[in-house]
Design a protein around this motif. Structure first.
Motif, PDB file in Angstrom:
ATOM      1  N   SER A  22     151.534   6.783  16.795  1.00  0.00           N
ATOM      2  CA  SER A  22     152.462   6.906  15.686  1.00  0.00           C
ATOM      3  C   SER A  22     151.738   6.766  14.358  1.00  0.00           C
ATOM      4  O   SER A  22     150.912   5.860  14.181  1.00  0.00           O
ATOM      5  CB  SER A  22     153.554   5.835  15.788  1.00  0.00           C
TER       6      SER A  22
ATOM      7  N   LYS B 138     153.346   6.035  11.677  1.00  0.00           N
ATOM      8  CA  LYS B 138     154.103   5.004  10.959  1.00  0.00           C
ATOM      9  C   LYS B 138     153.839   3.603  11.501  1.00  0.00           C
ATOM     10  O   LYS B 138     153.956   2.626  10.784  1.00  0.00           O
ATOM     11  CB  LYS B 138     155.603   5.290  11.056  1.00  0.00           C
ATOM     12  N   ASN B 139     153.546   3.514  12.796  1.00  0.00           N
ATOM     13  CA  ASN B 139     153.457   2.219  13.456  1.00  0.00           C
ATOM     14  C   ASN B 139     152.233   2.233  14.367  1.00  0.00           C
ATOM     15  O   ASN B 139     152.208   2.946  15.358  1.00  0.00           O
ATOM     16  CB  ASN B 139     154.739   1.978  14.258  1.00  0.00           C
ATOM     17  N   GLY B 140     151.246   1.423  14.037  1.00  0.00           N
ATOM     18  CA  GLY B 140     149.994   1.433  14.790  1.00  0.00           C
ATOM     19  C   GLY B 140     150.138   1.114  16.264  1.00  0.00           C
ATOM     20  O   GLY B 140     149.334   1.543  17.071  1.00  0.00           O
ATOM     21  N   SER B 141     151.177   0.368  16.627  1.00  0.00           N
ATOM     22  CA  SER B 141     151.340   0.014  18.040  1.00  0.00           C
ATOM     23  C   SER B 141     152.298   0.949  18.770  1.00  0.00           C
ATOM     24  O   SER B 141     152.462   0.843  19.979  1.00  0.00           O
ATOM     25  CB  SER B 141     151.862  -1.426  18.164  1.00  0.00           C
ATOM     26  N   GLY B 142     152.930   1.861  18.044  1.00  0.00           N
ATOM     27  CA  GLY B 142     153.902   2.765  18.647  1.00  0.00           C
ATOM     28  C   GLY B 142     153.314   4.129  18.960  1.00  0.00           C
ATOM     29  O   GLY B 142     152.155   4.420  18.662  1.00  0.00           O
TER      30      GLY B 142
ATOM     31  N   ASP C  96     154.492   8.473  19.173  1.00  0.00           N
ATOM     32  CA  ASP C  96     155.465   9.536  18.942  1.00  0.00           C
ATOM     33  C   ASP C  96     155.497  10.403  20.190  1.00  0.00           C
ATOM     34  O   ASP C  96     154.444  10.737  20.738  1.00  0.00           O
ATOM     35  CB  ASP C  96     155.076  10.394  17.733  1.00  0.00           C
TER      36      ASP C  96
END
Length: 87
Positions: free
Chosen positions: A29, A31-35, A37
């Motif tokens: 992701s 937007k989110n380093g741990s997520g 897409d």
């Protein structure tokens, strides 16, 4: 996760199965380093059939009726997205 009422682990397992079947791809992701897409990889193949089915289902409705239906469905979806519904 909230809409499906399942844990993040359950979502991960579902994405694993879909990815194994070539139906989605995952990437880190922005937007989110741990997520991650997830992107559907079959939309180009599925969309034409979906549009034909949609037209068949709505064939008997006038344009005005379709607009009324779309507005009602939009209201329904918005009401389901409200956080108070989940409480």
């Amino acid at each position: 996760m909230r809409a499906a009422m399942v844990t993040s682990c359950a979502i991960t397992q579902r994405l694993d199965r879909l990815e194994a079947r070539g139906l989605v791809t995952r990437s880190p992701s922005a937007k989110n380093g741990s997520g991650v897409d997830a992107e559907c990889t079959v939309i180009d193949r599925a969309l034409p059939d979906h549009l034909v089915t949609e037209e068949r289902l709505l064939h008997g409705l006038s344009r005005a009726d379709r607009e009324v239906l779309a507005a009602a469905l939009r209201l329904l979806l918005e009401s389901l997205e409200e956080p108070s519904w989940w409480s």
